[in-house]
Design a protein around this motif. Structure first.
Motif, PDB file in Angstrom:
ATOM      1  N   TYR A   1       0.849  -1.197   0.000  1.00 62.18           N
ATOM      2  CA  TYR A   1       0.000   0.000   0.000  1.00 62.18           C
ATOM      3  C   TYR A   1       0.884   1.246   0.000  1.00 62.18           C
ATOM      4  O   TYR A   1       0.519   2.293  -0.517  1.00 62.18           O
ATOM      5  N   GLU A   2       2.049   1.095   0.635  1.00 62.15           N
ATOM      6  CA  GLU A   2       2.993   2.193   0.743  1.00 62.15           C
ATOM      7  C   GLU A   2       4.193   1.924  -0.160  1.00 62.15           C
ATOM      8  O   GLU A   2       4.253   0.904  -0.856  1.00 62.15           O
ATOM      9  N   GLN A   3       5.149   2.835  -0.135  1.00 65.45           N
ATOM     10  CA  GLN A   3       6.328   2.699  -0.983  1.00 65.45           C
ATOM     11  C   GLN A   3       7.574   2.935  -0.137  1.00 65.45           C
ATOM     12  O   GLN A   3       7.549   3.715   0.818  1.00 65.45           O
ATOM     13  N   ARG A   4       8.664   2.280  -0.541  1.00 71.36           N
ATOM     14  CA  ARG A   4       9.921   2.433   0.179  1.00 71.36           C
ATOM     15  C   ARG A   4      11.066   2.478  -0.834  1.00 71.36           C
ATOM     16  O   ARG A   4      11.176   1.594  -1.693  1.00 71.36           O
ATOM     17  N   LEU A   5      11.894   3.525  -0.721  1.00 70.66           N
ATOM     18  CA  LEU A   5      13.069   3.627  -1.574  1.00 70.66           C
ATOM     19  C   LEU A   5      14.164   2.746  -0.972  1.00 70.66           C
ATOM     20  O   LEU A   5      14.724   3.063   0.070  1.00 70.66           O
ATOM     21  N   GLU A   6      14.460   1.631  -1.635  1.00 70.95           N
ATOM     22  CA  GLU A   6      15.488   0.721  -1.130  1.00 70.95           C
ATOM     23  C   GLU A   6      16.877   1.322  -1.336  1.00 70.95           C
ATOM     24  O   GLU A   6      17.693   1.304  -0.430  1.00 70.95           O
ATOM     25  N   PHE A   7      17.143   1.836  -2.527  1.00 70.90           N
ATOM     26  CA  PHE A   7      18.369   2.608  -2.757  1.00 70.90           C
ATOM     27  C   PHE A   7      18.220   3.403  -4.047  1.00 70.90           C
ATOM     28  O   PHE A   7      17.541   2.988  -4.976  1.00 70.90           O
ATOM     29  N   SER A   8      18.839   4.581  -4.076  1.00 68.94           N
ATOM     30  CA  SER A   8      18.728   5.498  -5.213  1.00 68.94           C
ATOM     31  C   SER A   8      19.833   5.237  -6.227  1.00 68.94           C
ATOM     32  O   SER A   8      20.753   4.446  -5.993  1.00 68.94           O
ATOM     33  N   PHE A   9      19.768   5.928  -7.368  1.00 69.68           N
ATOM     34  CA  PHE A   9      20.739   5.740  -8.442  1.00 69.68           C
ATOM     35  C   PHE A   9      22.164   6.089  -8.007  1.00 69.68           C
ATOM     36  O   PHE A   9      23.121   5.475  -8.470  1.00 69.68           O
ATOM     37  N   ASP A  10      22.295   7.077  -7.163  1.00 71.89           N
ATOM     38  CA  ASP A  10      23.635   7.527  -6.779  1.00 71.89           C
ATOM     39  C   ASP A  10      24.159   6.865  -5.505  1.00 71.89           C
ATOM     40  O   ASP A  10      25.208   7.243  -4.986  1.00 71.89           O
ATOM     41  N   LYS A  11      23.450   5.867  -4.991  1.00 72.82           N
ATOM     42  CA  LYS A  11      23.846   5.220  -3.738  1.00 72.82           C
ATOM     43  C   LYS A  11      25.051   4.302  -3.933  1.00 72.82           C
ATOM     44  O   LYS A  11      25.997   4.310  -3.134  1.00 72.82           O
ATOM     45  N   TYR A  12      25.045   3.488  -4.981  1.00 67.86           N
ATOM     46  CA  TYR A  12      26.109   2.506  -5.200  1.00 67.86           C
ATOM     47  C   TYR A  12      26.697   2.673  -6.597  1.00 67.86           C
ATOM     48  O   TYR A  12      25.961   2.831  -7.569  1.00 67.86           O
ATOM     49  N   SER A  13      28.022   2.600  -6.678  1.00 62.92           N
ATOM     50  CA  SER A  13      28.690   2.864  -7.952  1.00 62.92           C
ATOM     51  C   SER A  13      29.495   1.676  -8.466  1.00 62.92           C
ATOM     52  O   SER A  13      30.224   1.804  -9.442  1.00 62.92           O
ATOM     53  N   THR A  14      29.388   0.512  -7.818  1.00 64.79           N
ATOM     54  CA  THR A  14      30.056  -0.691  -8.327  1.00 64.79           C
ATOM     55  C   THR A  14      29.047  -1.825  -8.416  1.00 64.79           C
ATOM     56  O   THR A  14      28.040  -1.848  -7.684  1.00 64.79           O
ATOM     57  N   LYS A  15      29.331  -2.770  -9.288  1.00 59.56           N
ATOM     58  CA  LYS A  15      28.434  -3.909  -9.459  1.00 59.56           C
ATOM     59  C   LYS A  15      28.346  -4.722  -8.164  1.00 59.56           C
ATOM     60  O   LYS A  15      27.260  -5.196  -7.786  1.00 59.56           O
ATOM     61  N   GLN A  16      29.464  -4.898  -7.483  1.00 62.82           N
ATOM     62  CA  GLN A  16      29.475  -5.655  -6.231  1.00 62.82           C
ATOM     63  C   GLN A  16      28.558  -5.023  -5.196  1.00 62.82           C
ATOM     64  O   GLN A  16      27.781  -5.710  -4.524  1.00 62.82           O
ATOM     65  N   ASP A  17      28.635  -3.714  -5.051  1.00 61.29           N
ATOM     66  CA  ASP A  17      27.798  -3.022  -4.063  1.00 61.29           C
ATOM     67  C   ASP A  17      26.316  -3.113  -4.422  1.00 61.29           C
ATOM     68  O   ASP A  17      25.461  -3.282  -3.543  1.00 61.29           O
ATOM     69  N   VAL A  18      26.008  -2.998  -5.716  1.00 62.41           N
ATOM     70  CA  VAL A  18      24.612  -3.083  -6.147  1.00 62.41           C
ATOM     71  C   VAL A  18      24.045  -4.474  -5.861  1.00 62.41           C
ATOM     72  O   VAL A  18      22.940  -4.617  -5.314  1.00 62.41           O
ATOM     73  N   LEU A  19      24.774  -5.520  -6.208  1.00 60.89           N
ATOM     74  CA  LEU A  19      24.284  -6.879  -5.982  1.00 60.89           C
ATOM     75  C   LEU A  19      24.136  -7.174  -4.491  1.00 60.89           C
ATOM     76  O   LEU A  19      23.188  -7.857  -4.077  1.00 60.89           O
ATOM     77  N   SER A  20      25.048  -6.658  -3.699  1.00 58.32           N
ATOM     78  CA  SER A  20      24.932  -6.836  -2.246  1.00 58.32           C
ATOM     79  C   SER A  20      23.701  -6.111  -1.711  1.00 58.32           C
ATOM     80  O   SER A  20      22.999  -6.625  -0.826  1.00 58.32           O
ATOM     81  N   ALA A  21      23.426  -4.925  -2.232  1.00 55.43           N
ATOM     82  CA  ALA A  21      22.254  -4.150  -1.790  1.00 55.43           C
ATOM     83  C   ALA A  21      20.958  -4.859  -2.167  1.00 55.43           C
ATOM     84  O   ALA A  21      19.996  -4.873  -1.387  1.00 55.43           O
ATOM     85  N   ILE A  22      20.923  -5.455  -3.354  1.00 54.61           N
ATOM     86  CA  ILE A  22      19.726  -6.206  -3.775  1.00 54.61           C
ATOM     87  C   ILE A  22      19.495  -7.384  -2.832  1.00 54.61           C
ATOM     88  O   ILE A  22      18.366  -7.665  -2.416  1.00 54.61           O
ATOM     89  N   LYS A  23      20.556  -8.065  -2.490  1.00 54.97           N
ATOM     90  CA  LYS A  23      20.447  -9.228  -1.604  1.00 54.97           C
ATOM     91  C   LYS A  23      19.902  -8.842  -0.234  1.00 54.97           C
ATOM     92  O   LYS A  23      19.194  -9.628   0.416  1.00 54.97           O
ATOM     93  N   ARG A  24      20.212  -7.631   0.216  1.00 58.53           N
ATOM     94  CA  ARG A  24      19.809  -7.196   1.561  1.00 58.53           C
ATOM     95  C   ARG A  24      18.374  -6.686   1.643  1.00 58.53           C
ATOM     96  O   ARG A  24      17.883  -6.401   2.745  1.00 58.53           O
ATOM     97  N   ILE A  25      17.690  -6.523   0.511  1.00 54.60           N
ATOM     98  CA  ILE A  25      16.312  -6.003   0.548  1.00 54.60           C
ATOM     99  C   ILE A  25      15.425  -6.968   1.337  1.00 54.60           C
ATOM    100  O   ILE A  25      15.365  -8.159   1.038  1.00 54.60           O
ATOM    101  N   SER A  26      14.718  -6.460   2.336  1.00 48.60           N
ATOM    102  CA  SER A  26      13.855  -7.298   3.184  1.00 48.60           C
ATOM    103  C   SER A  26      12.409  -7.236   2.696  1.00 48.60           C
ATOM    104  O   SER A  26      11.933  -6.200   2.221  1.00 48.60           O
ATOM    105  N   TYR A  27      11.752  -8.367   2.809  1.00 48.02           N
ATOM    106  CA  TYR A  27      10.362  -8.491   2.362  1.00 48.02           C
ATOM    107  C   TYR A  27       9.445  -7.683   3.273  1.00 48.02           C
ATOM    108  O   TYR A  27       9.527  -7.759   4.500  1.00 48.02           O
ATOM    109  N   TRP A  28       8.540  -6.904   2.648  1.00 43.47           N
ATOM    110  CA  TRP A  28       7.719  -5.967   3.401  1.00 43.47           C
ATOM    111  C   TRP A  28       6.366  -6.573   3.789  1.00 43.47           C
ATOM    112  O   TRP A  28       5.998  -6.629   4.940  1.00 43.47           O
TER     113      TRP A  28
END
Length: 693
Positions: free
Chosen positions: A556-583
């Motif tokens: 019903y609501e929205q949550r910004l998990e991470f913005s475009f300028d948050k991570y600048s390497t592929k490793q960091d992006v994939l790690s951030a995706i893995k950390r997303i928790s189910y709402w």
């Protein structure tokens, strides 16, 4: 007595000869069983690195897409690629397939009734040839497929789908899962099938199959054969047409042309969450090594102009000796102005006439002084002005790692043309642009009004360059005023922000994932969605200046998990995706689109393509049409992916037109992986179709 001995000896000889003949019959090699594949089977789906297969009739169809010419991207249809290459026709037949390294660019052509498409890059390629076994290689009688289904070979029964799903759901949510070269999930329960093993190959160890979990470091062994296809141009000497202008003609020695070979590399598998994905280098290398000459010094160069630069030098007879010297002086002045060095620009030269040849490549000289001395010693080739042929040569052979290509530096080609080309440049230029090469033209003494009737391809410059706004072309009225454009040319090739051809479909986007976290998804399926998001993300070149990734989760609501300028390497992006928790919660897809537009895409860079990939499993509680239309009007390219109970009408409303290329539907979450390749392919196709003005 003597006669008896002779008779006995002769009889024994006959018995031995007969026994040897019978033994030969018994040991005669069994006939090779050739498995059959379907028309839609892609090379990347088959794990075997080399195999012989039989194609059925009727594979010549536009729906079985092919990418490349001679060397094909691995998500091409195997059988239609074989038809394109002329190995078989639409009646089908046996073919030999060899997996080779990924290529930095695949050029599309029309051949044997099949139109192949171009592609900037893919991680794995394959070659097709006549279906005859190679000496010393053992071929499998059944093929091993990388999808979660056990096989697509018609002679083998398929594993029941329900059993497979039950096994997958039994895995712990954080278990490491292998992904194939094409992003497909390789099931943990697997069987190893025989792979081609050349007689000269070093021994490899086959991992023991397991019925529980798989060690993330385990990989399926691949052979190390190196199939090579040698191409040696043997163009006959051509007579200069009277239509092309002739000036002070002098004698000139002809520089030898270099042929190219296809170099193979072994394929690899990567763990879903491991970002260390190594995209393969191009499959071409120079037959004759252009070894760097001893350098007096290695300069760091101008760090504000880090480009990999190739000059196409006009060596045709129409220039004459005097103007050829002026051209060399111009190139020498450019080399001095650029500030050649390892941390700045690198420069090589290809001379063209009837045929092109490399004078020296990017790594031959690492400072301006050595480079200028080498330019002075270049002899004139002579011949016609075959610019199109030269551009094709550079596209295939010049910008290779073996020749000093640095990968992170833009590829730039500057074409010097006296008057006009004697062949067509449009197709060769298009393929070069699609490979990410920025093409500049410096034309000297263009055709006068009375001479334009002799030009083979009118407006050839506009057909060749990356943009037709004048930035990529300089016309010089006389060879004697060429020195005046040294600084303007250097300024343009060093302006990396405007080198639009360096931008490919994989490094020029802001991609925002909008992920449904509603209660109907569930924890296990939500992890599958994150795997899908990671599989897509790791195909792109991620950095501050290349593709950037952002993510929004919604209920019903929205949550910004991470913005475009948050991570600048592929490793960091994939790690951030893995950390997303189910709402968990409701499903307000319309509000999520509006939120993504405001929180993600409003902060997108002006020179980035804005791509939204929305994944949902049900009908929205609110309207999606108005928010989607607003996003489209703001330049967002929207892809919608529906699972299970998703509403088809809403998916089509969310997607950018045409719907069929931007909207996908699967019946269950476990099948999401099937759309990884298709989605990236559509993104690249759309990118390559952009207008150039």
């Amino acid at each position: 007595m003597k006669a008896t001995v002779i008779a006995t000896f002769f009889g024994a000889f006959l018995v031995c000869a007969y026994a040897a003949k019978e033994a030969t019959k018994k040991t005669k090699k069994a006939k090779l069983y050739v498995p059959q594949i379907d028309c839609d089977v892609k090379a990347g789906k088959i794990i075997n690195p080399e195999f012989i297969a039989k194609c059925p009739p009727g594979c010549q169809d536009v729906k079985h897409r092919v990418y490349g010419t001679d060397i094909y991207a691995s998500f091409s249809s195997v059988c239609n690629a074989a038809i394109h290459s002329g190995i078989i026709d639409n009646a089908g037949g046996k073919i030999l397939v060899q997996k080779v390294a990924g290529h930095s660019g695949y050029r599309g052509t029309f051949s044997n009734g099949v139109r192949s498409l171009s592609l900037p890059r893919w991680r794995e390629s394959f070659l097709v040839s006549e279906g005859k076994p190679r000496k010393g290689v053992t071929y499998p009688s059944t093929l091993e497929y990388s999808s979660s289904k056990s096989t697509a070979v018609k002679s083998e029964p398929k594993k029941p789908e329900q059993d497979l799903k039950a096994t997958k759901r039994a895995d712990p949510p954080n278990a490491s899962e292998k992904t194939s070269e094409q992003g497909d999930i390789v099931h943990k329960e697997y069987q190893t099938s025989p792979v081609p093993t050349p007689a000269t190959q070093m021994a490899t160890t086959t991992p023991t199959p397991t019925t529980t979990t798989t060690d993330p470091s385990t990989t399926t062994p691949k052979p190390t054969t190196t199939p090579a296809t040698t191409r040696t141009p043997t163009a006959a000497a051509k007579t200069r047409p009277d239509l092309h202008r002739v000036r002070d003609i002098g004698s000139s020695s002809v520089h030898p042309a270099y042929s190219s070979v296809v170099a193979a590399a072994s394929t690899m598998e990567t763990d879903l969450w491991k970002p260390a994905l190594s995209l393969f280098d191009t499959g071409f290398s120079s037959k004759e090594e252009l070894n760097p000459k001893p350098l007096e010094s290695i300069s760091q160069g101008n760090p504000n102009c880090k480009v990999d630069l190739s000059f196409l030098m006009d060596g045709s007879w129409s220039i004459g000796k005097r103007r050829f010297q002026l051209q060399k002086q111009f190139l020498s002045n450019v080399a001095q102005a650029l500030g050649i060095g390892s941390a700045g620009p690198l420069m090589g030269i290809v001379q063209y006439g009837d045929d092109p040849s490399t004078e020296f490549n990017l790594k031959t000289y690492a400072n301006s002084k050595d480079l200028r001395n080498a330019i002075e010693k270049i002899p004139q080739k002579g011949g016609l002005s075959n610019v199109g042929k030269a551009l094709s040569f550079v596209n295939k052979n010049f910008f290779l790692d073996a020749n000093g290509n640095r990968g992170g530096a833009p590829n730039v080609v500057v074409v010097m043309v006296d008057g006009w080309p004697t062949d067509r440049v449009e197709e060769a230029s298009r393929l070069a642009r699609e490979s990410g090469i920025n093409i500049f033209f410096v034309t000297i003494e263009a055709a006068a009004e009375s001479e334009k009737q002799n030009v083979i391809e009118p407006n050839f410059v506009d057909k060749a360059v990356c943009r037709t706004n004048g930035f990529y072309s300089i016309n010089v009225p006389s060879w004697f005023s060429l020195h005046k454009v040294v600084q303007p040319l250097v300024k343009r090739v060093c302006d990396t922000d405007r080198l639009v051809c360096s931008k490919t479909c994989l490094n020029s986007a802001d991609i925002g994932f909008v992920i449904d976290g509603s209660s109907s998804v569930g924890t296990s399926n939500f992890r599958t969605v994150l795997q899908f998001v990671a599989n897509i993300s790791k195909e792109f070149e991620i950095s501050d200046t290349d593709t950037r990734i952002g993510a929004v989760q919604y209920t019903y609501e929205q949550r910004l998990e991470f913005s475009f300028d948050k991570y600048s390497t592929k490793q960091d992006v994939l790690s951030a995706i893995k950390r997303i928790s189910y709402w968990s919660g409701g499903t307000s897809t319309g509000a999520a689109i509006t939120y993504a537009s405001e929180q993600l895409f409003s902060k997108s860079k002006p020179n980035k393509r804005k791509i939204m990939i929305l994944i949902t499993d049900g009908r929205s509680y609110d309207d999606v049409r108005v928010p989607a239309m607003a996003a489209h009007q703001n330049g967002v390219i929207a892809y919608s992916i529906g699972v299970a109970w998703a509403a088809q009408d809403e998916l089509e409303a969310i997607a950018t037109d045409p719907d069929k290329e931007h909207s996908f539907f699967v019946d269950e979450f476990d099948n999401l992986y099937r759309f990884v390749n298709q989605l990236i392919q559509n993104i690249c196709t759309e990118f390559n179709s952009q207008p150039r003005n």
